[in-house]
Design a protein around this motif. Sequence first.
Motif, short mmCIF file in Angstrom:
data_model
loop_
_atom_site.label_atom_id
_atom_site.label_comp_id
_atom_site.label_asym_id
_atom_site.label_seq_id
_atom_site.Cartn_x
_atom_site.Cartn_y
_atom_site.Cartn_z
N GLU A 81 12.31 15.66 6.05
CA GLU A 81 12.65 16.93 5.75
C GLU A 81 12.34 17.03 4.12
OE1 GLU A 81 16.71 19.78 4.91
OE2 GLU A 81 16.83 17.63 5.76
N ALA A 82 11.81 18.12 3.73
CA ALA A 82 11.48 18.39 2.39
C ALA A 82 12.08 19.75 2.03
CB ALA A 82 9.90 18.38 2.08
N ILE A 83 12.49 19.74 0.78
CA ILE A 83 13.26 21.03 -0.01
C ILE A 83 12.57 21.41 -1.04
CG2 ILE A 83 15.26 20.87 1.29
CD1 ILE A 83 16.44 19.68 -1.32
N GLU A 84 12.64 22.68 -1.97
CA GLU A 84 12.17 22.78 -2.94
C GLU A 84 12.87 23.91 -3.52
OE1 GLU A 84 8.80 26.24 -2.88
OE2 GLU A 84 8.16 24.16 -1.95
N GLU A 85 13.24 23.85 -4.93
CA GLU A 85 14.28 24.79 -5.81
C GLU A 85 13.57 24.95 -7.17
OE1 GLU A 85 16.49 27.27 -6.15
OE2 GLU A 85 17.28 26.31 -4.61
N VAL A 86 14.18 26.06 -7.71
CA VAL A 86 13.62 26.25 -8.96
C VAL A 86 14.80 25.97 -9.97
CG1 VAL A 86 12.79 28.07 -10.69
CG2 VAL A 86 12.23 28.05 -8.31
N TYR A 87 14.62 25.53 -11.29
CA TYR A 87 15.63 25.19 -11.97
C TYR A 87 14.79 25.43 -13.52
CZ TYR A 87 17.62 22.36 -8.25
OH TYR A 87 18.26 21.94 -7.17
N ASN A 88 15.92 25.52 -14.43
CA ASN A 88 15.41 25.82 -16.04
C ASN A 88 14.99 24.24 -16.60
OD1 ASN A 88 18.05 27.93 -15.95
ND2 ASN A 88 15.54 28.54 -16.23
N THR A 89 15.71 23.38 -16.33
CA THR A 89 15.66 22.01 -16.91
C THR A 89 15.90 20.95 -15.65
OG1 THR A 89 16.51 22.69 -18.96
CG2 THR A 89 16.46 20.34 -18.52
N VAL A 90 14.87 19.87 -15.92
CA VAL A 90 15.12 18.67 -14.80
C VAL A 90 15.61 17.61 -15.93
CG1 VAL A 90 14.12 17.20 -13.15
CG2 VAL A 90 13.63 19.67 -13.25
N LEU A 91 16.68 17.03 -15.69
CA LEU A 91 17.21 15.80 -16.32
C LEU A 91 17.04 14.50 -15.58
CD1 LEU A 91 18.79 14.51 -18.85
CD2 LEU A 91 20.76 15.17 -17.98
N LEU A 92 16.05 13.66 -16.14
CA LEU A 92 16.15 12.04 -15.32
C LEU A 92 17.24 11.17 -15.95
CD1 LEU A 92 12.35 11.85 -15.07
CD2 LEU A 92 13.77 13.05 -13.44
N ALA A 93 18.15 10.62 -14.82
CA ALA A 93 18.74 9.74 -15.32
C ALA A 93 18.90 8.46 -14.16
CB ALA A 93 20.46 10.04 -15.43
N ILE A 94 17.77 7.80 -14.01
CA ILE A 94 17.53 7.06 -13.07
C ILE A 94 17.53 5.54 -13.39
CG2 ILE A 94 16.22 8.62 -11.39
CD1 ILE A 94 13.58 7.25 -12.56
N GLY A 95 17.80 5.31 -14.37
CA GLY A 95 17.94 3.88 -15.01
C GLY A 95 17.09 3.75 -16.23
N ARG A 96 17.12 2.49 -16.83
CA ARG A 96 16.68 2.19 -18.10
C ARG A 96 15.85 1.05 -18.01
NH1 ARG A 96 18.94 5.37 -21.96
NH2 ARG A 96 18.67 3.92 -23.63
N ASP A 97 14.65 0.75 -18.91
CA ASP A 97 13.83 -0.17 -18.92
C ASP A 97 14.01 -1.12 -20.23
OD1 ASP A 97 12.52 0.21 -16.48
OD2 ASP A 97 11.34 1.65 -17.03
N SER A 98 13.86 -2.16 -20.37
CA SER A 98 14.10 -3.03 -21.52
C SER A 98 12.77 -2.95 -22.43
CB SER A 98 14.31 -4.38 -21.24
OG SER A 98 15.59 -4.27 -20.42
N CYS A 99 12.96 -2.66 -23.56
CA CYS A 99 11.73 -2.70 -24.52
C CYS A 99 11.26 -4.12 -25.16
CB CYS A 99 11.98 -1.68 -25.79
SG CYS A 99 12.81 -0.13 -25.33
N THR A 100 10.64 -4.84 -23.96
CA THR A 100 10.38 -6.18 -24.41
C THR A 100 8.97 -6.51 -24.18
OG1 THR A 100 11.10 -6.80 -22.28
CG2 THR A 100 12.69 -6.87 -24.02
#
Length: 554
Positions: A394-413
Motif C-alpha cells: 500500500e502507498a499513500i500521498e498527502e499534501v502538507y505545508n511542512t515536513v519535520l523529520l525526527a527519526i534520530g540523530r547521528d554523532s558528529c565524530t
Amino acid sequence: MSSPPGRRARLSSPGTGRSSSEAREELRRRLLGLIESNRVMIFSKSYCPHSARVKELFSSLGVECNILELDRVDDGANVQEVLSEITNQKTVPNIFVNKVHMGGCDQTFQAHQSGLLQKLLQEDAAYDYDLIVIGGGSGGLACAQEAAILGKKVMVLDFVVPSPQGMSWGLGGTCVNVGCVPKKLMHQAALLGQALSDARKFGWEYSQQVRHNWETMTEAIQNYIGSLNWGCRLSLREKAVAYVNSYGEFVEHHKIKATNRKGQETYYTAAKFVLATGERPRYLGIQGDKEYCITSDDLFSLPYCPGKTLVVGASYVGLECAGFLAGIGLDVTVMVRSVLLRGFDQEMAEKVGSYMEQHGVKFLRKFVPVMVQQLEKGSPGKLKVVAKSTEGPEAIEEVYNTVLLAIGRDSCTRKIGLEKIGVKINEKSGKIPVNDVEQTNVPYVYAVGDILEGKLELTPVAIQAGKLLARRLFAGHLEKCDYVNVPTTVFAPLEYGCCGLSEEKAIEVYKKENLETFFASGMHIAAKMCPFFYKQVYSIVLVLGGLTVSQSQF
C-alpha cells in the motif's frame, strides 16, 4: 633481558596510628606523586612476562624509567587496589608517560607503533594548552570551566555547521539552542493555550477569538536564547577559557587544526583533549528530504508558521514537536514506522499517544516516506509526501505545508580526524566507546555527552560527567559519573517522566516470572473537572534484590 636504564621506586610507610581511610588517601597521594614526578613510571611485578616486555621496550629506546615492583613492597596489594581506582586498570604493567596513563603492555606497544609513545617521550613536550575541549555544548563547557577553575590553561573550540536549510546558532550546544530550552518554551506556549480553554471551567468568560502568533513566539524565544549564548561566552571569559569559533580536526597526536568560517587555519596543541561534539538530526536519504524537509535544527527559529505539518518519527523529539504544534492550533500528523517512544515503557508510550490523538494529533502508523516533492514555494509552501506501508504494497500521498523529520540523530565524530590519532568509534553509529572514566582507547583523549556509546543522552548527565572528568584529570579526585537510574521527562502534551528500567527492559533483564507490575489510576474526578491539573504520567521501576516492581500512575 637487559635491565632498563632506570631506578626502582620505593614507597615510604604511611606510618602507624592512622585510620584505614587516612592511610588509603595517603597512599593515593604518594602514587600520584610518583606519576607526577617521573617521566616514565611503571608499576610492575618482577615475575610478569608482560612487564618484562615493556621494560625491554624502554631499554631498547634508551629511556630511563622508574619502576615499582608491586610484589617486592610490603603493601603491594593495597598499592594495586588504589592504582586500579586511579586508572580503572587492575593488571600490570601499569604505565604512565609524562603523566599520561598509557595502560598495559598491549596499549604501550600499540602507542609505540603509532608514534604516540615517541611523541609523549619528547623531552620538551610543552603544549599550548593543558586541555582543549572540542564542542561548546553543556558537557564540554562544564568540563572546560571546571578545569580552568582548577588552574589549567584551557581552550574551547566550537563550530556549528549550518543545517541543509541554512540554520546555525551560537555557543551553548543543542540543549540551549535547538533542544531543551526552546522545546520547553514552545511546550509552555501550548500549555497556555490549553489553560485558556480550561479557564472557562473556572468562570472566566471571554467572547473574542484567540489566535496564536508564531512570529511573536519565535522572536521572544530567540531573544532569550541569544542571552544564554552571551552568558556562555561571558562565563568562559570570566574563567580565562580561550574560546575559538572554529571547526576542530586532529592532524596528528596532540595537535589539532582549527578552521574558521573564512577558511583560515590555525594549529594548537594540548596535553589532553575532551571530545564533546554532540549529535545532529538524521535525514531519510530519499528524494527531496534535505531540499524541502526541516528538522529540530530549523524549527525553533523558523521565520514563519509551519502550517499543516507532517512529523516523521515517533521519538520523544517527534512527539514533543507534534504536541506543541498541535497545541498552538496547527493541523499535525505523526508518521510512525514502528512504535512510539522506542526505549521507553510501551504501556506509558501508548497512553501518551492516545492522549495526543484525543487532542487532535493524527497518527499514521506503519508507514515511511519514500519521496517529498515541492508543489509550491512559499512561507510555508506546499509539499507532496509519498509514503509506503511497512507491512505491504500500500502507498499513500498527502499534501502538507511542512515536513519535520525526527527519526534520530547521528554523532558528529566522523569528520574530526579521529582516525589520524587512532581513536576508535562504532562504525555503525559513530559513537565513541569509553571506559568508566570517559577515556577513549587513546590515553590522552576523553569524551562526554551524547557521543558516548551506551550512555544516556541528557544535558544534566553531560554537565555532571564533564565536571567530574575535569576533577579527576586535574585535581586527583576519583568520583565517577553515575549513568544508572537517571530520571528523564518527555514533554509531550501528556508529560511523561520515568526513572530506571522500562517494563520491557526489566522483563529482558530479570525475566517475567520474577516481576510484579502494578498500575494505579486516580484523581479521575479532578482530571475531568480540570484536565491541566493532571497531565503527567510517571513510570518508575524499582530493582530490589532481583525483584523488579514497575509502578505507574496515570
